[in-house]
Motif scaffolding. Structure first.
Motif, mmCIF file in Angstrom:
data_model
loop_
_atom_site.group_PDB
_atom_site.id
_atom_site.type_symbol
_atom_site.label_atom_id
_atom_site.label_comp_id
_atom_site.label_asym_id
_atom_site.label_seq_id
_atom_site.Cartn_x
_atom_site.Cartn_y
_atom_site.Cartn_z
ATOM 1 N N TYR A 9 0.782 -1.238 0.000
ATOM 2 C CA TYR A 9 0.000 0.000 0.000
ATOM 3 C C TYR A 9 0.813 1.288 0.000
ATOM 4 C CZ TYR A 9 -4.025 -2.955 0.859
ATOM 5 O OH TYR A 9 -4.996 -3.897 0.738
ATOM 6 N N CYS A 10 2.040 1.260 0.408
ATOM 7 C CA CYS A 10 2.761 2.520 0.635
ATOM 8 C C CYS A 10 3.963 2.736 -0.278
ATOM 9 C CB CYS A 10 3.212 2.618 2.086
ATOM 10 S SG CYS A 10 2.010 1.997 3.285
ATOM 11 N N CYS A 42 4.331 5.272 -3.354
ATOM 12 C CA CYS A 42 4.613 6.694 -3.131
ATOM 13 C C CYS A 42 5.814 6.903 -2.211
ATOM 14 C CB CYS A 42 3.391 7.388 -2.540
ATOM 15 S SG CYS A 42 2.038 7.525 -3.720
ATOM 16 N N HIS A 43 5.761 6.284 -1.031
ATOM 17 C CA HIS A 43 6.803 6.579 -0.032
ATOM 18 C C HIS A 43 8.117 5.850 -0.325
ATOM 19 C CE1 HIS A 43 4.462 9.048 2.728
ATOM 20 N NE2 HIS A 43 3.437 8.288 2.389
ATOM 21 N N MET A 89 5.144 13.144 -7.982
ATOM 22 C CA MET A 89 4.120 14.010 -7.401
ATOM 23 C C MET A 89 4.646 15.419 -7.129
ATOM 24 S SD MET A 89 2.402 11.237 -4.848
ATOM 25 C CE MET A 89 0.968 12.156 -4.337
ATOM 26 N N PRO A 135 5.504 12.915 -1.240
ATOM 27 C CA PRO A 135 5.119 12.255 0.013
ATOM 28 C C PRO A 135 6.132 12.611 1.102
ATOM 29 C CG PRO A 135 5.149 10.705 -1.817
ATOM 30 C CD PRO A 135 5.725 11.973 -2.334
ATOM 31 N N PHE A 136 5.636 12.877 2.313
ATOM 32 C CA PHE A 136 6.539 13.254 3.395
ATOM 33 C C PHE A 136 7.500 12.107 3.699
ATOM 34 C CE2 PHE A 136 3.404 16.488 5.456
ATOM 35 C CZ PHE A 136 3.545 17.292 4.335
ATOM 36 N N HIS A 191 -0.175 9.524 15.457
ATOM 37 C CA HIS A 191 -0.019 10.436 14.319
ATOM 38 C C HIS A 191 0.092 9.622 13.026
ATOM 39 C CE1 HIS A 191 1.435 13.668 11.761
ATOM 40 N NE2 HIS A 191 2.469 12.916 11.437
ATOM 41 N N TYR A 248 -2.770 9.305 9.996
ATOM 42 C CA TYR A 248 -2.505 9.587 8.581
ATOM 43 C C TYR A 248 -2.962 8.437 7.699
ATOM 44 C CZ TYR A 248 -0.427 13.891 7.008
ATOM 45 O OH TYR A 248 -0.262 15.176 6.583
ATOM 46 N N ILE A 249 -2.690 7.210 8.130
ATOM 47 C CA ILE A 249 -3.096 6.040 7.338
ATOM 48 C C ILE A 249 -4.626 5.968 7.300
ATOM 49 C CG2 ILE A 249 -2.899 3.539 7.074
ATOM 50 C CD1 ILE A 249 -0.359 3.684 8.791
ATOM 51 N N GLY A 299 -4.140 12.535 3.878
ATOM 52 C CA GLY A 299 -3.741 13.933 4.042
ATOM 53 C C GLY A 299 -4.365 14.764 2.947
ATOM 54 N N MET A 352 -2.508 12.527 0.095
ATOM 55 C CA MET A 352 -2.480 11.092 0.406
ATOM 56 C C MET A 352 -3.886 10.560 0.669
ATOM 57 S SD MET A 352 -0.428 9.115 3.378
ATOM 58 C CE MET A 352 -1.276 7.789 4.223
ATOM 59 N N LEU A 380 -7.249 -1.212 4.821
ATOM 60 C CA LEU A 380 -6.546 -1.836 5.935
ATOM 61 C C LEU A 380 -7.443 -1.817 7.169
ATOM 62 C CD1 LEU A 380 -3.148 0.005 5.362
ATOM 63 C CD2 LEU A 380 -3.592 -2.413 4.945
ATOM 64 N N VAL A 402 6.796 1.038 10.284
ATOM 65 C CA VAL A 402 7.397 2.365 10.033
ATOM 66 C C VAL A 402 8.276 2.760 11.224
ATOM 67 C CG1 VAL A 402 6.890 4.831 9.727
ATOM 68 C CG2 VAL A 402 5.535 3.128 8.507
HETATM 69 C C1 HEC Z 1 -0.651 8.225 -3.496
HETATM 70 C C2 HEC Z 1 0.604 8.369 -2.808
HETATM 71 C C3 HEC Z 1 0.675 7.933 -1.342
HETATM 72 C C4 HEC Z 1 0.457 6.672 -0.846
HETATM 73 C C5 HEC Z 1 0.095 5.401 -1.603
HETATM 74 C C6 HEC Z 1 0.697 6.768 0.577
HETATM 75 N N1 HEC Z 1 1.038 8.049 0.912
HETATM 76 FE FE1 HEC Z 1 1.545 8.727 2.772
HETATM 77 N N2 HEC Z 1 1.730 10.617 2.053
HETATM 78 C C7 HEC Z 1 1.605 10.976 0.732
HETATM 79 C C8 HEC Z 1 1.748 12.420 0.610
HETATM 80 C C9 HEC Z 1 1.694 13.207 -0.688
HETATM 81 C C10 HEC Z 1 1.968 12.912 1.901
HETATM 82 C C11 HEC Z 1 2.169 14.386 2.269
HETATM 83 C C12 HEC Z 1 1.053 14.917 3.125
HETATM 84 C C13 HEC Z 1 -0.323 15.060 2.534
HETATM 85 O O1 HEC Z 1 -0.715 14.461 1.522
HETATM 86 O O2 HEC Z 1 -1.086 15.820 3.139
HETATM 87 C C14 HEC Z 1 1.945 11.746 2.798
HETATM 88 C C15 HEC Z 1 2.134 11.808 4.160
HETATM 89 C C16 HEC Z 1 2.211 10.709 5.006
HETATM 90 C C17 HEC Z 1 2.454 10.766 6.444
HETATM 91 C C18 HEC Z 1 2.670 12.017 7.288
HETATM 92 C C19 HEC Z 1 4.135 12.120 7.643
HETATM 93 C C20 HEC Z 1 4.490 13.341 8.459
HETATM 94 O O3 HEC Z 1 5.628 13.821 8.285
HETATM 95 O O4 HEC Z 1 3.683 13.826 9.243
HETATM 96 C C21 HEC Z 1 2.450 9.472 6.902
HETATM 97 C C22 HEC Z 1 2.671 9.004 8.325
HETATM 98 C C23 HEC Z 1 2.209 8.616 5.751
HETATM 99 N N3 HEC Z 1 2.069 9.401 4.609
HETATM 100 C C24 HEC Z 1 2.161 7.250 5.810
HETATM 101 C C25 HEC Z 1 1.745 6.436 4.754
HETATM 102 C C26 HEC Z 1 1.565 5.000 4.873
HETATM 103 C C27 HEC Z 1 1.888 4.178 6.106
HETATM 104 C C28 HEC Z 1 1.089 4.567 3.660
HETATM 105 C C29 HEC Z 1 0.642 3.174 3.291
HETATM 106 C C30 HEC Z 1 -0.478 2.653 4.062
HETATM 107 C C31 HEC Z 1 1.009 5.725 2.783
HETATM 108 N N4 HEC Z 1 1.415 6.836 3.480
HETATM 109 C C32 HEC Z 1 0.604 5.701 1.452
HETATM 110 C C33 HEC Z 1 1.351 10.140 -0.326
HETATM 111 C C34 HEC Z 1 1.038 8.790 -0.230
#
Ligand code: HEC
Length: 179
Positions: free
Chosen positions: A92-93, A96-97, A111, A115-116, A130, A134-135, A139, A142, A149, A161
């Motif tokens: 799932y992650c 992007c990440h 993007m 992604p952070f 936190h 987010y999950i 965001g 995101m 899940l 993580v």
């Molecule tokens: C489509 C792309 C994408 C996917 C897939 C994705 N993310 Fe993200 N994520 C982002 C972006 C872009 C941000 C930046 C913040 C926002 O979108 O507001 C972010 C931000 C975050 C943050 C905040 C971090 C901080 O510094 O506060 C967390 C935690 C996070 N993602 C966890 C996850 C996890 C765990 C998964 C898988 C379950 C996931 N992300 C899947 C794009 C994605």
């Protein structure tokens, strides 16, 4: 300047409601949805069997990311949980990440709002809630993973993580701000 801020705020509104045209692309398919009737003559939901009770599913009592912040992680970050979390993170992650967590996934790298960084120092002092929030809620860009899940699976991802990407011990609750 004020006008510009307003326009930007309005443009971001669909993101807050997860209402971009592509937000539910994967949900709208021709396949039969859970509890959807397959019989066109009898559309609508099938009645629940007598004396059935709801099972914990996608709904959660946590209202938003702010409330999630101080939710206690109920799952110890042991090896079993971290291994499970790793598998889910991969699915799932990673797109992007990225494998490294720094946001260099194949999609993430393209993007505009990158992604952070999930290995950033600032995350080491933020509570598990936190990450879980987010999950659960997503965001600005995101997406939310509350439908993909389960509640517990999200905690497994948090444990992954925390242990592997952040290499830091769990943080259970937000420290009260110093006055
Ligand atoms: C489509 C792309 C994408 C996917 C897939 C994705 N993310 Fe993200 N994520 C982002 C972006 C872009 C941000 C930046 C913040 C926002 O979108 O507001 C972010 C931000 C975050 C943050 C905040 C971090 C901080 O510094 O506060 C967390 C935690 C996070 N993602 C966890 C996850 C996890 C765990 C998964 C898988 C379950 C996931 N992300 C899947 C794009 C994605």
């Amino acid at each position: 300047m004020k006008k510009l801020t307003l326009i930007i705020a309005l443009l971001l509104t669909p993101a807050l409601a997860q209402a971009w045209p592509w937000s539910d692309d994967m949900a709208n398919q021709i396949s039969t949805k859970p509890q959807e009737s397959v019989d066109p003559a009898n559309p609508g939901m099938k009645a629940f069997p007598k004396r059935s009770v709801p099972v914990p599913g996608t709904t959660s009592l946590v209202k938003d990311r702010e409330v999630a912040l101080n939710t206690i992680n109920p799952i110890p970050a042991d090896e079993k949980s971290v291994v499970l979390g790793a598998r889910l993170y991969e699915i799932y992650c990673v797109a992007c990440h990225g494998q490294s967590g720094t946001g260099d996934g194949l999609v993430g790298a393209k993007m505009t709002l990158r992604p952070f960084d999930l290995t950033a120092d600032r995350l080491k002092t933020l509570p598990d809630g936190h990450l879980w929030g987010y999950i659960t809620f997503g965001g600005a860009v995101m997406p939310s993973y509350a439908n993909d899940l389960s509640v517990a699976e999200r905690w497994h991802v948090v444990n992954y993580v925390r242990r592997v990407l952040l290499k830091a011990p769990p943080v259970q609750a937000m420290m009260p701000a110093a006055k």
